[in-house]
Design an enzyme around this catalytic site. Structure first.
Site, PDB file in Angstrom:
ATOM      1  N   MET A  79      10.661  12.617   5.370  1.00  0.00           N
ATOM      2  CA  MET A  79      11.601  13.235   4.432  1.00  0.00           C
ATOM      3  C   MET A  79      12.084  14.560   5.003  1.00  0.00           C
ATOM      4  SD  MET A  79      11.204  12.094   0.662  1.00  0.00           S
ATOM      5  CE  MET A  79      12.928  12.511   0.727  1.00  0.00           C
ATOM      6  N   SER A 132      21.631   4.846   0.119  1.00  0.00           N
ATOM      7  CA  SER A 132      20.747   4.981  -1.042  1.00  0.00           C
ATOM      8  C   SER A 132      21.538   4.868  -2.328  1.00  0.00           C
ATOM      9  CB  SER A 132      20.036   6.327  -1.004  1.00  0.00           C
ATOM     10  OG  SER A 132      19.420   6.570  -2.253  1.00  0.00           O
ATOM     11  N   ASP A 160      15.151  10.548   5.703  1.00  0.00           N
ATOM     12  CA  ASP A 160      15.700  10.496   4.353  1.00  0.00           C
ATOM     13  C   ASP A 160      15.931  11.914   3.840  1.00  0.00           C
ATOM     14  OD1 ASP A 160      16.376   9.750   1.803  1.00  0.00           O
ATOM     15  OD2 ASP A 160      14.428   8.875   1.296  1.00  0.00           O
ATOM     16  N   MET A 179      11.716   7.192  -8.804  1.00  0.00           N
ATOM     17  CA  MET A 179      11.166   8.518  -9.149  1.00  0.00           C
ATOM     18  C   MET A 179      10.581   8.488 -10.545  1.00  0.00           C
ATOM     19  SD  MET A 179      14.292  10.849  -7.840  1.00  0.00           S
ATOM     20  CE  MET A 179      14.844  10.843  -6.148  1.00  0.00           C
ATOM     21  N   MET A 213       8.567   7.268  -5.073  1.00  0.00           N
ATOM     22  CA  MET A 213       8.179   8.674  -5.257  1.00  0.00           C
ATOM     23  C   MET A 213       7.489   8.753  -6.606  1.00  0.00           C
ATOM     24  SD  MET A 213      11.640  10.331  -3.698  1.00  0.00           S
ATOM     25  CE  MET A 213      12.486   8.770  -3.835  1.00  0.00           C
ATOM     26  N   HIS A 254      18.682   1.225   0.340  1.00  0.00           N
ATOM     27  CA  HIS A 254      17.559   2.127   0.062  1.00  0.00           C
ATOM     28  C   HIS A 254      17.507   2.374  -1.449  1.00  0.00           C
ATOM     29  CE1 HIS A 254      14.672   5.265   1.263  1.00  0.00           C
ATOM     30  NE2 HIS A 254      15.178   5.982   0.271  1.00  0.00           N
ATOM     31  N   ASP A 313      15.492   4.512  -4.398  1.00  0.00           N
ATOM     32  CA  ASP A 313      14.610   5.646  -4.670  1.00  0.00           C
ATOM     33  C   ASP A 313      14.027   5.561  -6.069  1.00  0.00           C
ATOM     34  OD1 ASP A 313      14.822   7.269  -2.261  1.00  0.00           O
ATOM     35  OD2 ASP A 313      16.933   7.441  -2.791  1.00  0.00           O
TER      36      ASP A 313
END
Ligand code: DX5
Ligand code: ZN
Length: 221
Positions: free
Chosen positions: A139, A10, A177, A39, A70, A35, A37
């Site tokens: 998660m 990630s 994750d 947010m 997310m 990966h 992420d």
């Protein structure tokens, strides 16, 4: 037990001022997927990056991009992330009411849809969607930050997802994750995980290649 685990470092844990260097590290260590992420500071209490980062990373690597949204109301952003180059696009079950529709639109727009569940959501809550997805992301920390400890109940959730997938003859991949490291990975592999996301442990490993081999159970020694 899964002996052919895909690793997905990630970039949340990379130096944001040197993402190209982070990608080189992933490629040199033979990571499987990148990966990413995303947010929004609303669905989770942190802000990371948006579609431009995905577009810029896409231009730098041929590895599959595993984009984890997310964000609240992900339906507002999915086409933009797919245009930017996401291969897998994962949305949270908890982030929108009509998640089934979002998953269908991700597939229609040409990406592989993934569904993520937070630690307080049981696998059973995803059952109606399992034949629509290519990836179930379990998660094992509360989303928002890297570097947290894995919540052990998540390991049982992997085993439960494997069982349901077998019973129903489905083929989605199961990803974990949060808090993945050389100590938790063997337990997750034993439970049957397919994809191991790893942020802080990967980027702080003294030997990232060896670390990824360890995650897959091919560490030797
Ligand atoms: C957490 C993110 C994770 C994070 C994992 O909200 O979804 O992908 O980068 O980080 P580690 O491996 O440090 O737990
Ligand atoms: Zn993630």
């Amino acid at each position: 037990m899964n002996n052919s685990v895909i690793t997905a470092p990630s970039i949340l844990a990379a130096d944001f001022a040197n993402i190209a260097g982070g990608l080189s590290l992933i490629e040199e260590a033979r990571g499987g997927w990148v990966h990413m992420d995303v947010m929004d500071g609303h669905f989770v209490p942190n802000i990371s990056f948006g579609p431009k980062m995905v577009r810029d990373v896409r231009a730098r690597t041929d590895l599959p991009l595993d984009v984890h949204l997310m964000v609240s109301q992900p339906e507002r952003y999915t086409s933009e992330f797919i245009e930017a180059g996401a291969d897998y696009l994962t949305v949270h079950l908890e982030s929108t009411v009509h998640v089934h529709r979002v998953i269908q639109s991700i597939r229609r727009d040409g990406a592989r849809p993934g569904l993520a569940i937070v630690p307080s959501t049981p696998v059973a809550a995803a059952e109606e969607l399992l034949d629509e997805i290519d990836l179930l992301l379990i998660m094992t920390v509360n989303p928002g930050f890297g570097g947290q400890a894995l919540i052990p109940r998540g390991i049982e959730k992997v085993a439960r997802a494997v069982q349901i997938r077998r019973e129903r003859g489905l083929s989605f991949r199961i990803s974990v994750d949060g808090g993945v490291n050389h100590e938790t990975a063997p337990l997750l592999r034993e439970a049957g995980v397919d994809v191991l996301v790893s942020g802080s442990a990967f980027f702080s490993a003294p030997d990232p290649s060896q670390y990824l081999r360890d995650l897959c159970g091919h560490g030797g020694g």
